[in-house]
Scaffold this motif. Structure first.
Motif, PDB file in Angstrom:
ATOM      1  N   THR A  25      33.002  59.539  24.516  1.00  0.00           N
ATOM      2  CA  THR A  25      34.069  58.786  25.154  1.00  0.00           C
ATOM      3  C   THR A  25      34.202  59.152  26.618  1.00  0.00           C
ATOM      4  OG1 THR A  25      35.715  60.454  24.601  1.00  0.00           O
ATOM      5  CG2 THR A  25      35.379  58.691  23.000  1.00  0.00           C
ATOM      6  N   GLY A  26      34.950  58.319  27.339  1.00  0.00           N
ATOM      7  CA  GLY A  26      35.228  58.568  28.741  1.00  0.00           C
ATOM      8  C   GLY A  26      36.617  59.135  28.927  1.00  0.00           C
ATOM      9  N   SER A 121      37.091  54.940  24.378  1.00  0.00           N
ATOM     10  CA  SER A 121      35.916  54.126  24.650  1.00  0.00           C
ATOM     11  C   SER A 121      35.913  53.752  26.126  1.00  0.00           C
ATOM     12  CB  SER A 121      35.968  52.864  23.785  1.00  0.00           C
ATOM     13  OG  SER A 121      35.085  51.890  24.265  1.00  0.00           O
ATOM     14  N   GLU A 122      34.886  54.199  26.859  1.00  0.00           N
ATOM     15  CA  GLU A 122      34.863  53.964  28.308  1.00  0.00           C
ATOM     16  C   GLU A 122      34.961  52.484  28.668  1.00  0.00           C
ATOM     17  OE1 GLU A 122      35.391  54.301  32.087  1.00  0.00           O
ATOM     18  OE2 GLU A 122      35.429  56.056  30.787  1.00  0.00           O
ATOM     19  N   PRO A 123      34.268  51.577  27.966  1.00  0.00           N
ATOM     20  CA  PRO A 123      34.433  50.158  28.313  1.00  0.00           C
ATOM     21  C   PRO A 123      35.885  49.677  28.151  1.00  0.00           C
ATOM     22  CG  PRO A 123      32.459  50.449  26.989  1.00  0.00           C
ATOM     23  CD  PRO A 123      33.191  51.772  26.987  1.00  0.00           C
ATOM     24  N   LEU A 125      38.639  51.634  28.322  1.00  0.00           N
ATOM     25  CA  LEU A 125      39.435  52.280  29.366  1.00  0.00           C
ATOM     26  C   LEU A 125      39.242  51.561  30.700  1.00  0.00           C
ATOM     27  CD1 LEU A 125      38.779  56.041  28.494  1.00  0.00           C
ATOM     28  CD2 LEU A 125      40.728  54.620  27.805  1.00  0.00           C
ATOM     29  N   GLN A 126      38.010  51.186  30.997  1.00  0.00           N
ATOM     30  CA  GLN A 126      37.748  50.464  32.244  1.00  0.00           C
ATOM     31  C   GLN A 126      38.410  49.098  32.233  1.00  0.00           C
ATOM     32  OE1 GLN A 126      36.322  51.933  34.990  1.00  0.00           O
ATOM     33  NE2 GLN A 126      37.238  50.119  35.926  1.00  0.00           N
ATOM     34  N   TRP A 127      38.410  48.438  31.090  1.00  0.00           N
ATOM     35  CA  TRP A 127      39.087  47.144  30.965  1.00  0.00           C
ATOM     36  C   TRP A 127      40.579  47.285  31.280  1.00  0.00           C
ATOM     37  CZ3 TRP A 127      42.845  45.770  27.305  1.00  0.00           C
ATOM     38  CH2 TRP A 127      43.265  44.441  27.380  1.00  0.00           C
ATOM     39  N   VAL A 128      41.205  48.354  30.771  1.00  0.00           N
ATOM     40  CA  VAL A 128      42.627  48.583  31.078  1.00  0.00           C
ATOM     41  C   VAL A 128      42.800  48.749  32.586  1.00  0.00           C
ATOM     42  CG1 VAL A 128      44.599  50.142  30.783  1.00  0.00           C
ATOM     43  CG2 VAL A 128      43.166  49.571  28.805  1.00  0.00           C
ATOM     44  N   ARG A 129      41.961  49.565  33.205  1.00  0.00           N
ATOM     45  CA  ARG A 129      42.034  49.781  34.662  1.00  0.00           C
ATOM     46  C   ARG A 129      41.877  48.463  35.425  1.00  0.00           C
ATOM     47  NH1 ARG A 129      38.287  53.897  33.146  1.00  0.00           N
ATOM     48  NH2 ARG A 129      39.400  55.854  32.972  1.00  0.00           N
ATOM     49  N   ASP A 130      40.927  47.647  34.998  1.00  0.00           N
ATOM     50  CA  ASP A 130      40.637  46.396  35.702  1.00  0.00           C
ATOM     51  C   ASP A 130      41.720  45.344  35.491  1.00  0.00           C
ATOM     52  OD1 ASP A 130      38.267  47.547  36.536  1.00  0.00           O
ATOM     53  OD2 ASP A 130      37.025  46.481  35.066  1.00  0.00           O
ATOM     54  N   THR A 131      42.428  45.416  34.381  1.00  0.00           N
ATOM     55  CA  THR A 131      43.414  44.395  34.014  1.00  0.00           C
ATOM     56  C   THR A 131      44.781  44.654  34.627  1.00  0.00           C
ATOM     57  OG1 THR A 131      42.227  44.030  31.948  1.00  0.00           O
ATOM     58  CG2 THR A 131      44.490  43.221  32.061  1.00  0.00           C
ATOM     59  N   VAL A 132      45.180  45.916  34.649  1.00  0.00           N
ATOM     60  CA  VAL A 132      46.503  46.259  35.185  1.00  0.00           C
ATOM     61  C   VAL A 132      46.405  46.331  36.699  1.00  0.00           C
ATOM     62  CG1 VAL A 132      48.349  47.992  35.228  1.00  0.00           C
ATOM     63  CG2 VAL A 132      47.098  47.541  33.105  1.00  0.00           C
ATOM     64  N   ARG A 133      47.335  45.651  37.370  1.00  0.00           N
ATOM     65  CA  ARG A 133      47.281  45.658  38.833  1.00  0.00           C
ATOM     66  C   ARG A 133      47.565  47.073  39.344  1.00  0.00           C
ATOM     67  NH1 ARG A 133      52.280  46.124  40.859  1.00  0.00           N
ATOM     68  NH2 ARG A 133      54.018  45.162  39.765  1.00  0.00           N
ATOM     69  N   PRO A 134      46.822  47.505  40.351  1.00  0.00           N
ATOM     70  CA  PRO A 134      47.070  48.828  40.933  1.00  0.00           C
ATOM     71  C   PRO A 134      48.449  48.886  41.587  1.00  0.00           C
ATOM     72  CG  PRO A 134      44.965  47.934  41.681  1.00  0.00           C
ATOM     73  CD  PRO A 134      45.688  46.833  40.968  1.00  0.00           C
ATOM     74  N   LYS A 135      48.983  50.078  41.638  1.00  0.00           N
ATOM     75  CA  LYS A 135      50.281  50.273  42.298  1.00  0.00           C
ATOM     76  C   LYS A 135      50.150  49.906  43.773  1.00  0.00           C
ATOM     77  CE  LYS A 135      53.815  53.740  43.057  1.00  0.00           C
ATOM     78  NZ  LYS A 135      54.208  55.124  42.837  1.00  0.00           N
ATOM     79  N   GLN A 136      51.138  49.166  44.259  1.00  0.00           N
ATOM     80  CA  GLN A 136      51.142  48.770  45.659  1.00  0.00           C
ATOM     81  C   GLN A 136      51.718  49.899  46.517  1.00  0.00           C
ATOM     82  OE1 GLN A 136      49.687  45.829  46.427  1.00  0.00           O
ATOM     83  NE2 GLN A 136      49.296  45.719  44.247  1.00  0.00           N
ATOM     84  N   PRO A 137      51.119  50.176  47.676  1.00  0.00           N
ATOM     85  CA  PRO A 137      51.603  51.296  48.528  1.00  0.00           C
ATOM     86  C   PRO A 137      52.997  51.043  49.069  1.00  0.00           C
ATOM     87  CG  PRO A 137      49.713  50.184  49.540  1.00  0.00           C
ATOM     88  CD  PRO A 137      49.986  49.512  48.238  1.00  0.00           C
TER      89      PRO A 137
END
Length: 137
Positions: A25-26, A121-123, A125-137
């Motif tokens: 796993t990742g 599962s790395e794929p 986990l990456q999907w979660v990262r790609d789907t949720v918008r990053p925090k805005q500064p």
């Protein structure tokens, strides 16, 4: 000590890496799983839609029907039927996610519990990262 810091203390990085490697796993250290309870399926679906579609604070929300919660509130013990939301999100988004839940939830004190993701599962986990918008500064 914060829950994440305590967990890191109890489970040092070498052990986490070893567990992840053994499981193939990742790392998910930048992600959280958040538990929220709701009084009904209707409220749970509304919160899930808010978090996934409208605010993009969650990649996925599982809605688990028919959980029983036993708790003390205002001096009385309650046994209530509730619906459990299991939310996958970026750890950095948890404060904003919690605020959105508090603003939209019918309870005076809604449950919002964030747990760190140690791996998976790395794929996925990456999907979660790609789907949720990053925090805005």
């Amino acid at each position: 000590m914060s829950p994440l810091r305590l967990l890191r203390h109890l489970c040092p990085p070498s052990a986490t890496r070893a567990m992840s490697a053994a499981a193939g796993t990742g790392s998910g250290a930048d992600l959280s799983v958040v538990y929220v309870t709701a009084p009904s399926d209707e409220v749970a679906r509304r919160l899930a839609t808010l978090l996934v579609q409208e605010r993009r604070l969650a990649a996925c929300v599982n809605i688990v029907p028919a959980v029983t919660s036993v708790y003390e509130w205002e001096g009385e013990v309650h046994h209530d039927n509730e619906v459990l939301l299991i939310i996958k999100a970026r750890a950095e988004s948890v404060p904003e996610l919690a605020a959105a839940v508090r603003q939209s939830h019918p309870y005076d004190c809604p449950e919002v519990l964030a747990l760190p993701v140690l791996g998976g599962s790395e794929p996925y986990l990456q999907w979660v990262r790609d789907t949720v918008r990053p925090k805005q500064p």
